[in-house]
Design an enzyme around this catalytic site. Structure first.
Site, mmCIF file in Angstrom:
data_model
loop_
_atom_site.group_PDB
_atom_site.id
_atom_site.type_symbol
_atom_site.label_atom_id
_atom_site.label_comp_id
_atom_site.label_asym_id
_atom_site.label_seq_id
_atom_site.Cartn_x
_atom_site.Cartn_y
_atom_site.Cartn_z
ATOM 1 C CG ASP A 123 -6.174 -9.691 -5.549
ATOM 2 O OD1 ASP A 123 -5.512 -8.642 -5.476
ATOM 3 O OD2 ASP A 123 -7.389 -9.707 -5.803
ATOM 4 C CG ASP A 131 -5.665 -5.659 -9.622
ATOM 5 O OD1 ASP A 131 -6.652 -6.298 -10.010
ATOM 6 O OD2 ASP A 131 -5.234 -5.720 -8.463
ATOM 7 C CG HIS A 186 -9.613 -5.965 -11.994
ATOM 8 N ND1 HIS A 186 -9.383 -6.204 -10.651
ATOM 9 C CD2 HIS A 186 -10.948 -5.782 -12.111
ATOM 10 C CE1 HIS A 186 -10.528 -6.155 -9.984
ATOM 11 N NE2 HIS A 186 -11.492 -5.896 -10.849
ATOM 12 C CG PHE A 212 -14.411 -5.449 -2.603
ATOM 13 C CD1 PHE A 212 -15.224 -6.557 -2.783
ATOM 14 C CD2 PHE A 212 -14.947 -4.182 -2.812
ATOM 15 C CE1 PHE A 212 -16.548 -6.409 -3.176
ATOM 16 C CE2 PHE A 212 -16.276 -4.022 -3.201
ATOM 17 C CZ PHE A 212 -17.083 -5.135 -3.380
ATOM 18 C CG HIS A 264 -8.363 -11.202 -9.591
ATOM 19 N ND1 HIS A 264 -9.204 -10.796 -10.584
ATOM 20 C CD2 HIS A 264 -7.917 -10.081 -8.986
ATOM 21 C CE1 HIS A 264 -9.260 -9.480 -10.583
ATOM 22 N NE2 HIS A 264 -8.483 -9.031 -9.625
ATOM 23 N NE ARG A 281 -3.813 -2.348 0.294
ATOM 24 C CZ ARG A 281 -4.708 -2.697 -0.616
ATOM 25 N NH1 ARG A 281 -4.705 -2.116 -1.803
ATOM 26 N NH2 ARG A 281 -5.590 -3.633 -0.347
ATOM 27 C CG ASN A 300 -5.001 -0.891 -6.225
ATOM 28 O OD1 ASN A 300 -3.912 -1.390 -5.954
ATOM 29 N ND2 ASN A 300 -6.143 -1.396 -5.788
HETATM 30 O O1 DOR Z 1 -10.297 -7.752 -3.408
HETATM 31 C C1 DOR Z 1 -9.619 -6.928 -3.997
HETATM 32 N N1 DOR Z 1 -8.845 -6.058 -3.347
HETATM 33 N N2 DOR Z 1 -9.692 -6.895 -5.332
HETATM 34 C C2 DOR Z 1 -9.116 -5.920 -6.040
HETATM 35 O O2 DOR Z 1 -9.242 -5.931 -7.231
HETATM 36 C C3 DOR Z 1 -8.392 -4.818 -5.362
HETATM 37 C C4 DOR Z 1 -7.915 -5.238 -4.045
HETATM 38 C C5 DOR Z 1 -7.451 -4.121 -3.185
HETATM 39 O O3 DOR Z 1 -6.712 -3.266 -3.665
HETATM 40 O O4 DOR Z 1 -7.791 -4.102 -1.995
HETATM 41 ZN ZN ZN Z 2 -5.606 -7.127 -7.031
#
Ligand code: DOR
Ligand code: ZN
Length: 446
Positions: A327, A155, A182, A345, A235, A67, A97
């Protein structure tokens, strides 16, 4: 520094090797492979006893979220690399991301600089396809490649506009770079938070229709066919997508590749529900219809039906799926403590991927260890064209020693990752990583 790794079962898909052997490491490189017990132990600085263990090329995870920059409270490049080493990984590809998005040459240099300060795990950044991942303007692919991008990926979401995506494929093909794709049609997701079906109905939670993933998968297979781009689908979770990938590979003879993640071949949508489970655990909440649900089972794409899971397992066994990626998506306990629909998510995976995959695929479904290591090391190395995935003499000594005899239970905390949002807590597995070596240096050991 000279190290002997003795008594293990060496599995090296790059040379079709699967036999008992000793590995000699010298000056950061693989110096040789000899019959077990035939090497004199004199002259070594270190002897590693690998009895009961697999000795394999360092694992490569081509899909992680570290992150940094921007959300260092969830994970940093250093903590992500520590988690990687604890899981037997020596190379990872990190997704763009972050905040801000990895979409500039400077951001590529930032990742390389941070990785150089970490524990020796190689971190290869995937640069975003579009500026700020907004889906509008393409980034400067050539400049990003020059600055050290390993691939391009949007992604976290898909590029919605097919014309933008076609141009991305065209440019990526021109410079010989892979697109890690993605595949989820955003407009179909409708604010859903789990797979739409009988279990989303039972919980009353909004569902994501099963068509969202295959819709973009087929769009991008068609665009890759048109442009000749190197397409890698990320994924993959559903049978419908796998049917389309088979069509592309078998009928259309396309050279595409695809990955899945351990949660898609072990868990299903039903597992979002914690039947009769305790409600006082922070990541559990009560759904609109009064059912207890677990945000550590919430990810994108969502867990599929048991038919999807069976299709994923079949596709791993028959080669339709090429790669296991994690992932790895760390989130904080505070975020995962939100009610299911509001929680972010994602699940972590680096420290459990090998054990879960070995237990489920080798022990339960009869996959050859060679095939597993191919999916977790040799094939990702090939797709990213980044070296590694081999124990051939002369190559960089990236390897892992993994005990496959002892059963243990996956914990719910205490990971090297900053996060603890694992969907596998309590699962009994085999495949305990005992030692990870990167460039001839031991970077993890227990
Ligand atoms: O579950 C996910 N988490 N899918 C994604 O595509 C992004 C990821 C995230 O960055 O937390
Ligand atoms: Zn991902």
């Amino acid at each position: 520094m000279k190290i002997l790794i003795t008594g293990g079962r060496v599995v090296d898909p790059s040379r079709n090797v699967d036999r008992m052997a000793d590995i000699i490491v010298a000056d950061g490189k693989i110096a040789g492979m000899e019959e077990t017990g035939c090497v004199s132990i004199r002259g070594f600085d270190r002897i590693v006893d690998a009895s009961g263990c697999l000795v394999v090329p360092g694992l490569i995870d081509m899909h992680v979220h570290f992150r940094e920059p921007g959300q260092e409270y969830k994970e940093t490049i250093a903590s992500g690399c520590a988690a990687a080493a604890a899981g037997g990984f020596t190379t990872v590809c990190c997704m763009p991301n972050t905040q801000p998005v990895l979409d500039s040459p400077e951001s590529m240099q930032f990742i390389h600089r941070k990785a150089a300060e970490a524990n020796g795990v190689r971190v290869l950044p995937a640069a975003a396809v579009t500026e700020g991942q907004l889906g509008l303007r393409l980034n400067d692919f050539r400049a990003l490649k020059k600055a050290g991008a390993a691939a391009f990926s949007e992604d976290g979401r898909s590029v919605d506009d097919p014309a933008v995506m076609r141009e991305a494929f065209r440019l990526a093909a021109e410079i010989g770079m892979p697109i890690l794709d993605h595949t989820e049609q955003s407009e179909l997701k409708d604010g859903g938070c789990m797979r739409r079906g009988s279990f989303s109905s039972r919980t009353g939670l909004p569902g994501i229709p099963p068509e969202a993933e295959p819709m973009i998968a087929i769009r991008d297979i068609l665009l890759a066919r048109e442009t000749g781009a190197k397409l890698h689908l990320q994924h993959i979770s559903s049978k419908l997508s796998l049917d389309l990938i088979r069509l592309a590979k078998q009928e259309w003879k396309m050279n595409i590749t695809a990955e899945t993640a351990p949660h898609y071949f072990t868990l299903i949508d039903e597992n979002v529900i914690v039947g009769g489970g305790r409600r006082d655990i922070y990541h559990r909440s009560v759904s609109p219809k009064g059912v207890t649900v677990d945000s550590h089972r919430k990810m994108n794409p969502p867990l599929g039906t048991h038919n999807d899971r069976d299709a994923v397992i079949r596709a791993m066994l028959d080669g339709t799926l090429d790669v296991i990626a994690t992932d790895h998506a760390p989130h904080s306990p505070q975020e995962k403590a939100l009610p299911f629909a509001a929680a972010p998510f994602g699940v972590i995976g680096l420290e459990t991927s090998f054990a879960v995959s070995y237990t489920e695929m080798v022990e339960k479904h009869g996959m050859e260890p060679m095939q597993l290591i191919r999916m977790m090391s040799t094939k990702p190395a090939e797709i990213l064209n980044c070296g590694g995935g081999t124990l051939e003499g002369g190559s960089r000594a990236d390897l892992a020693v993994i005990d496959v005899t002892r059963e243990f239970e996956i914990p719910d905390r205490g990971f090297a990752s900053k996060a603890e949002n694992t969907p596998f807590a309590g699962m009994k597995v085999k495949g305990d990583v005992r030692m990870t070596m990167a460039g001839g240096r031991i970077i993890f050991e227990k």
